[in-house]
Motif scaffolding. Structure first.
Motif, PDB file in Angstrom:
ATOM      1  N   PHE A   1       0.825  -1.201   0.000  1.00 36.71           N
ATOM      2  CA  PHE A   1       0.000   0.000   0.000  1.00 36.71           C
ATOM      3  C   PHE A   1       0.864   1.259   0.000  1.00 36.71           C
ATOM      4  O   PHE A   1       0.622   2.206  -0.748  1.00 36.71           O
ATOM      5  CB  PHE A   1      -0.936  -0.006   1.200  1.00 36.71           C
ATOM      6  N   ARG A   2       1.891   1.236   0.824  1.00 39.29           N
ATOM      7  CA  ARG A   2       2.774   2.401   0.896  1.00 39.29           C
ATOM      8  C   ARG A   2       3.488   2.637  -0.430  1.00 39.29           C
ATOM      9  O   ARG A   2       3.679   3.764  -0.862  1.00 39.29           O
ATOM     10  CB  ARG A   2       3.763   2.227   2.058  1.00 39.29           C
ATOM     11  N   ARG A   3       3.885   1.528  -1.079  1.00 40.84           N
ATOM     12  CA  ARG A   3       4.541   1.679  -2.381  1.00 40.84           C
ATOM     13  C   ARG A   3       3.604   2.354  -3.377  1.00 40.84           C
ATOM     14  O   ARG A   3       4.012   3.193  -4.174  1.00 40.84           O
ATOM     15  CB  ARG A   3       4.974   0.312  -2.925  1.00 40.84           C
ATOM     16  N   GLY A   4       2.343   1.976  -3.328  1.00 39.39           N
ATOM     17  CA  GLY A   4       1.348   2.602  -4.197  1.00 39.39           C
ATOM     18  C   GLY A   4       1.200   4.081  -3.888  1.00 39.39           C
ATOM     19  O   GLY A   4       1.185   4.932  -4.786  1.00 39.39           O
ATOM     20  N   MET A   5       1.138   4.414  -2.604  1.00 38.56           N
ATOM     21  CA  MET A   5       0.977   5.808  -2.206  1.00 38.56           C
ATOM     22  C   MET A   5       2.207   6.635  -2.570  1.00 38.56           C
ATOM     23  O   MET A   5       2.091   7.812  -2.907  1.00 38.56           O
ATOM     24  CB  MET A   5       0.727   5.915  -0.699  1.00 38.56           C
ATOM     25  N   ASP A   6       3.381   6.013  -2.501  1.00 36.85           N
ATOM     26  CA  ASP A   6       4.600   6.740  -2.860  1.00 36.85           C
ATOM     27  C   ASP A   6       4.654   7.044  -4.355  1.00 36.85           C
ATOM     28  O   ASP A   6       5.263   8.027  -4.777  1.00 36.85           O
ATOM     29  CB  ASP A   6       5.838   5.931  -2.443  1.00 36.85           C
ATOM     30  N   ALA A   7       4.021   6.172  -5.138  1.00 36.13           N
ATOM     31  CA  ALA A   7       4.023   6.383  -6.594  1.00 36.13           C
ATOM     32  C   ALA A   7       2.949   7.386  -7.009  1.00 36.13           C
ATOM     33  O   ALA A   7       2.964   7.901  -8.127  1.00 36.13           O
ATOM     34  CB  ALA A   7       3.803   5.055  -7.313  1.00 36.13           C
ATOM     35  N   LEU A   8       2.027   7.668  -6.093  1.00 35.49           N
ATOM     36  CA  LEU A   8       0.853   8.483  -6.439  1.00 35.49           C
ATOM     37  C   LEU A   8       1.159   9.918  -6.905  1.00 35.49           C
ATOM     38  O   LEU A   8       0.613  10.343  -7.925  1.00 35.49           O
ATOM     39  CB  LEU A   8      -0.112   8.491  -5.250  1.00 35.49           C
ATOM     40  N   PRO A   9       2.019  10.671  -6.212  1.00 33.75           N
ATOM     41  CA  PRO A   9       2.235  12.055  -6.659  1.00 33.75           C
ATOM     42  C   PRO A   9       2.699  12.152  -8.118  1.00 33.75           C
ATOM     43  O   PRO A   9       2.134  12.932  -8.894  1.00 33.75           O
ATOM     44  CB  PRO A   9       3.323  12.566  -5.706  1.00 33.75           C
TER      45      PRO A   9
END
Lengths: 242, 102
Positions: free
Chosen positions: B40-48
């Motif tokens: 989940f964190r990896r996804g959020m880090d890619a979000l911006p």
């Protein structure tokens, strides 16, 4: 813990380029608003309460003698769905902060100061006061831009002749480069770009931003599953370090 | 008559504001309840990056070859100079010239 005032000022300074773009973009909105008969008070009320460029354009576009209130609200909801993702991406920045702090600072989060903050975070350090300083500065630039357009009325009748409509794209392209993380971004960006282009082509409105953002995040979650063991630990360290 | 219009304006803008603010704060509050590590964190880090790229790509492509050149120049200038304003103006200049002379 960082000092509030220096961070606030640093945030405001870092937002000078995007504020210039927002002012140009805002003057275009002001011209449209004057044609639709909005008063400067209506404009300032909208700038202060909504503070979201793209949504305000659509609202002014739908403006008439009898306001279509329900359609307007739905349109704003769809256009601003990306703020759900933008808000979520700010979680590391706000980690450990009190609810009241979050409630107070989130209103002035726009595409521009969010992007500047993300870019700053990748390069060094950003903070919630950096974000907020940018927001306040942006609010002033955006408001003066819209008022200049509204009161100056039609001083630029065809803004596209001066590429003013491209200011937004250009400044966000520069900011996107600023958040590029290298190899680990290749897959998410390809997924995001593909999804955005397809959605833009087939679905009217602003869904392409949400579709692209979700596709990018999902691909990063599914993508390099095997190398995840290192990545997970790194991720934890980062989350604490913010 | 005048006041009837004003009432509409107050309601319409207030609703738009409520929706927008709920999304802003809602995203932040929801995310803080999710796991801070792993997939989940990896996804959020890619979000911006994914969001920013999605925000600009369709309007770059809509300008055709000149749009791509404007974006490339913007990217090069910002990498070289770290000056966002200069990069923006260079990108706009390309589009300005393209529209005027082609």
């Amino acid at each position: 813990m960082k000092q509030r005032k220096p961070e606030f000022i640093r945030g405001a300074r870092a937002n000078v380029p995007v504020a210039a773009s927002a002012m140009a973009y805002g003057s275009v909105l002001g011209v449209l608003a004057s044609q639709k008969g909005l008063s400067w008070l209506d404009m300032m009320y909208m700038n202060t309460a909504v503070f979201a460029g793209a949504a305000q354009f659509v609202m002014v576009d739908m403006w008439s003698h009898h306001l279509p209130i329900l359609e307007m609200t739905l349109a704003v909801l769809v256009i601003n769905l990306r703020y759900l993702l933008i808000g979520a991406s700010l979680d590391p920045l706000f980690s450990g902060k009190r609810l009241l702090h979050k409630v107070g600072m989130m209103h002035l989060v726009a595409d521009e100061n969010w992007a500047v903050t993300m870019s700053e975070q990748r390069r060094g350090s950003a903070s919630t006061w950096f974000l907020f300083g940018g927001g306040v500065f942006l609010y002033m630039a955006w408001s003066s831009g819209t008022l200049i357009g509204l009161l100056g009325g039609g001083f630029i009748t065809r803004p596209e002749d001066y590429a003013l409509d491209f200011a937004f794209t250009a400044v966000f392209t520069a900011l996107a480069v600023g958040v590029w993380r290298g190899k680990s971004d290749v897959i998410p960006w390809v997924a995001a770009g593909g999804a955005a282009l397809l959605t833009h082509h087939f679905v009217p409105g602003k869904w392409y931003i949400v579709a692209g953002g979700l596709a990018g995040a999902l691909s990063a979650m599914i993508g390099p599953g095997e190398a995840a063991v290192d990545g997970e630990e790194e991720g934890e360290e980062n989350a604490v370090g913010y | 008559m005048q006041s009837a219009i004003e009432t509409q304006v107050i309601i319409a803008v207030a609703l738009a504001a409520a929706v927008t603010y709920s999304l802003r704060l809602g995203g932040l509050l929801l995310a803080s309840r999710f796991p801070r590590s792993g997939r989940f964190r990896r996804g959020m880090d890619a979000l911006p990056g994914a969001l920013l790229f999605s925000l600009v790509l369709p309007s770059i492509v809509a300008e055709g070859v000149w749009g791509l050149m404007a974006a490339a120049l913007t990217g090069i200038v910002v990498i070289r100079t770290r000056n966002t304003l200069a990069a923006m103006l260079c990108g706009m200049l390309v589009i300005f010239l393209a529209r005027r002379f082609s």
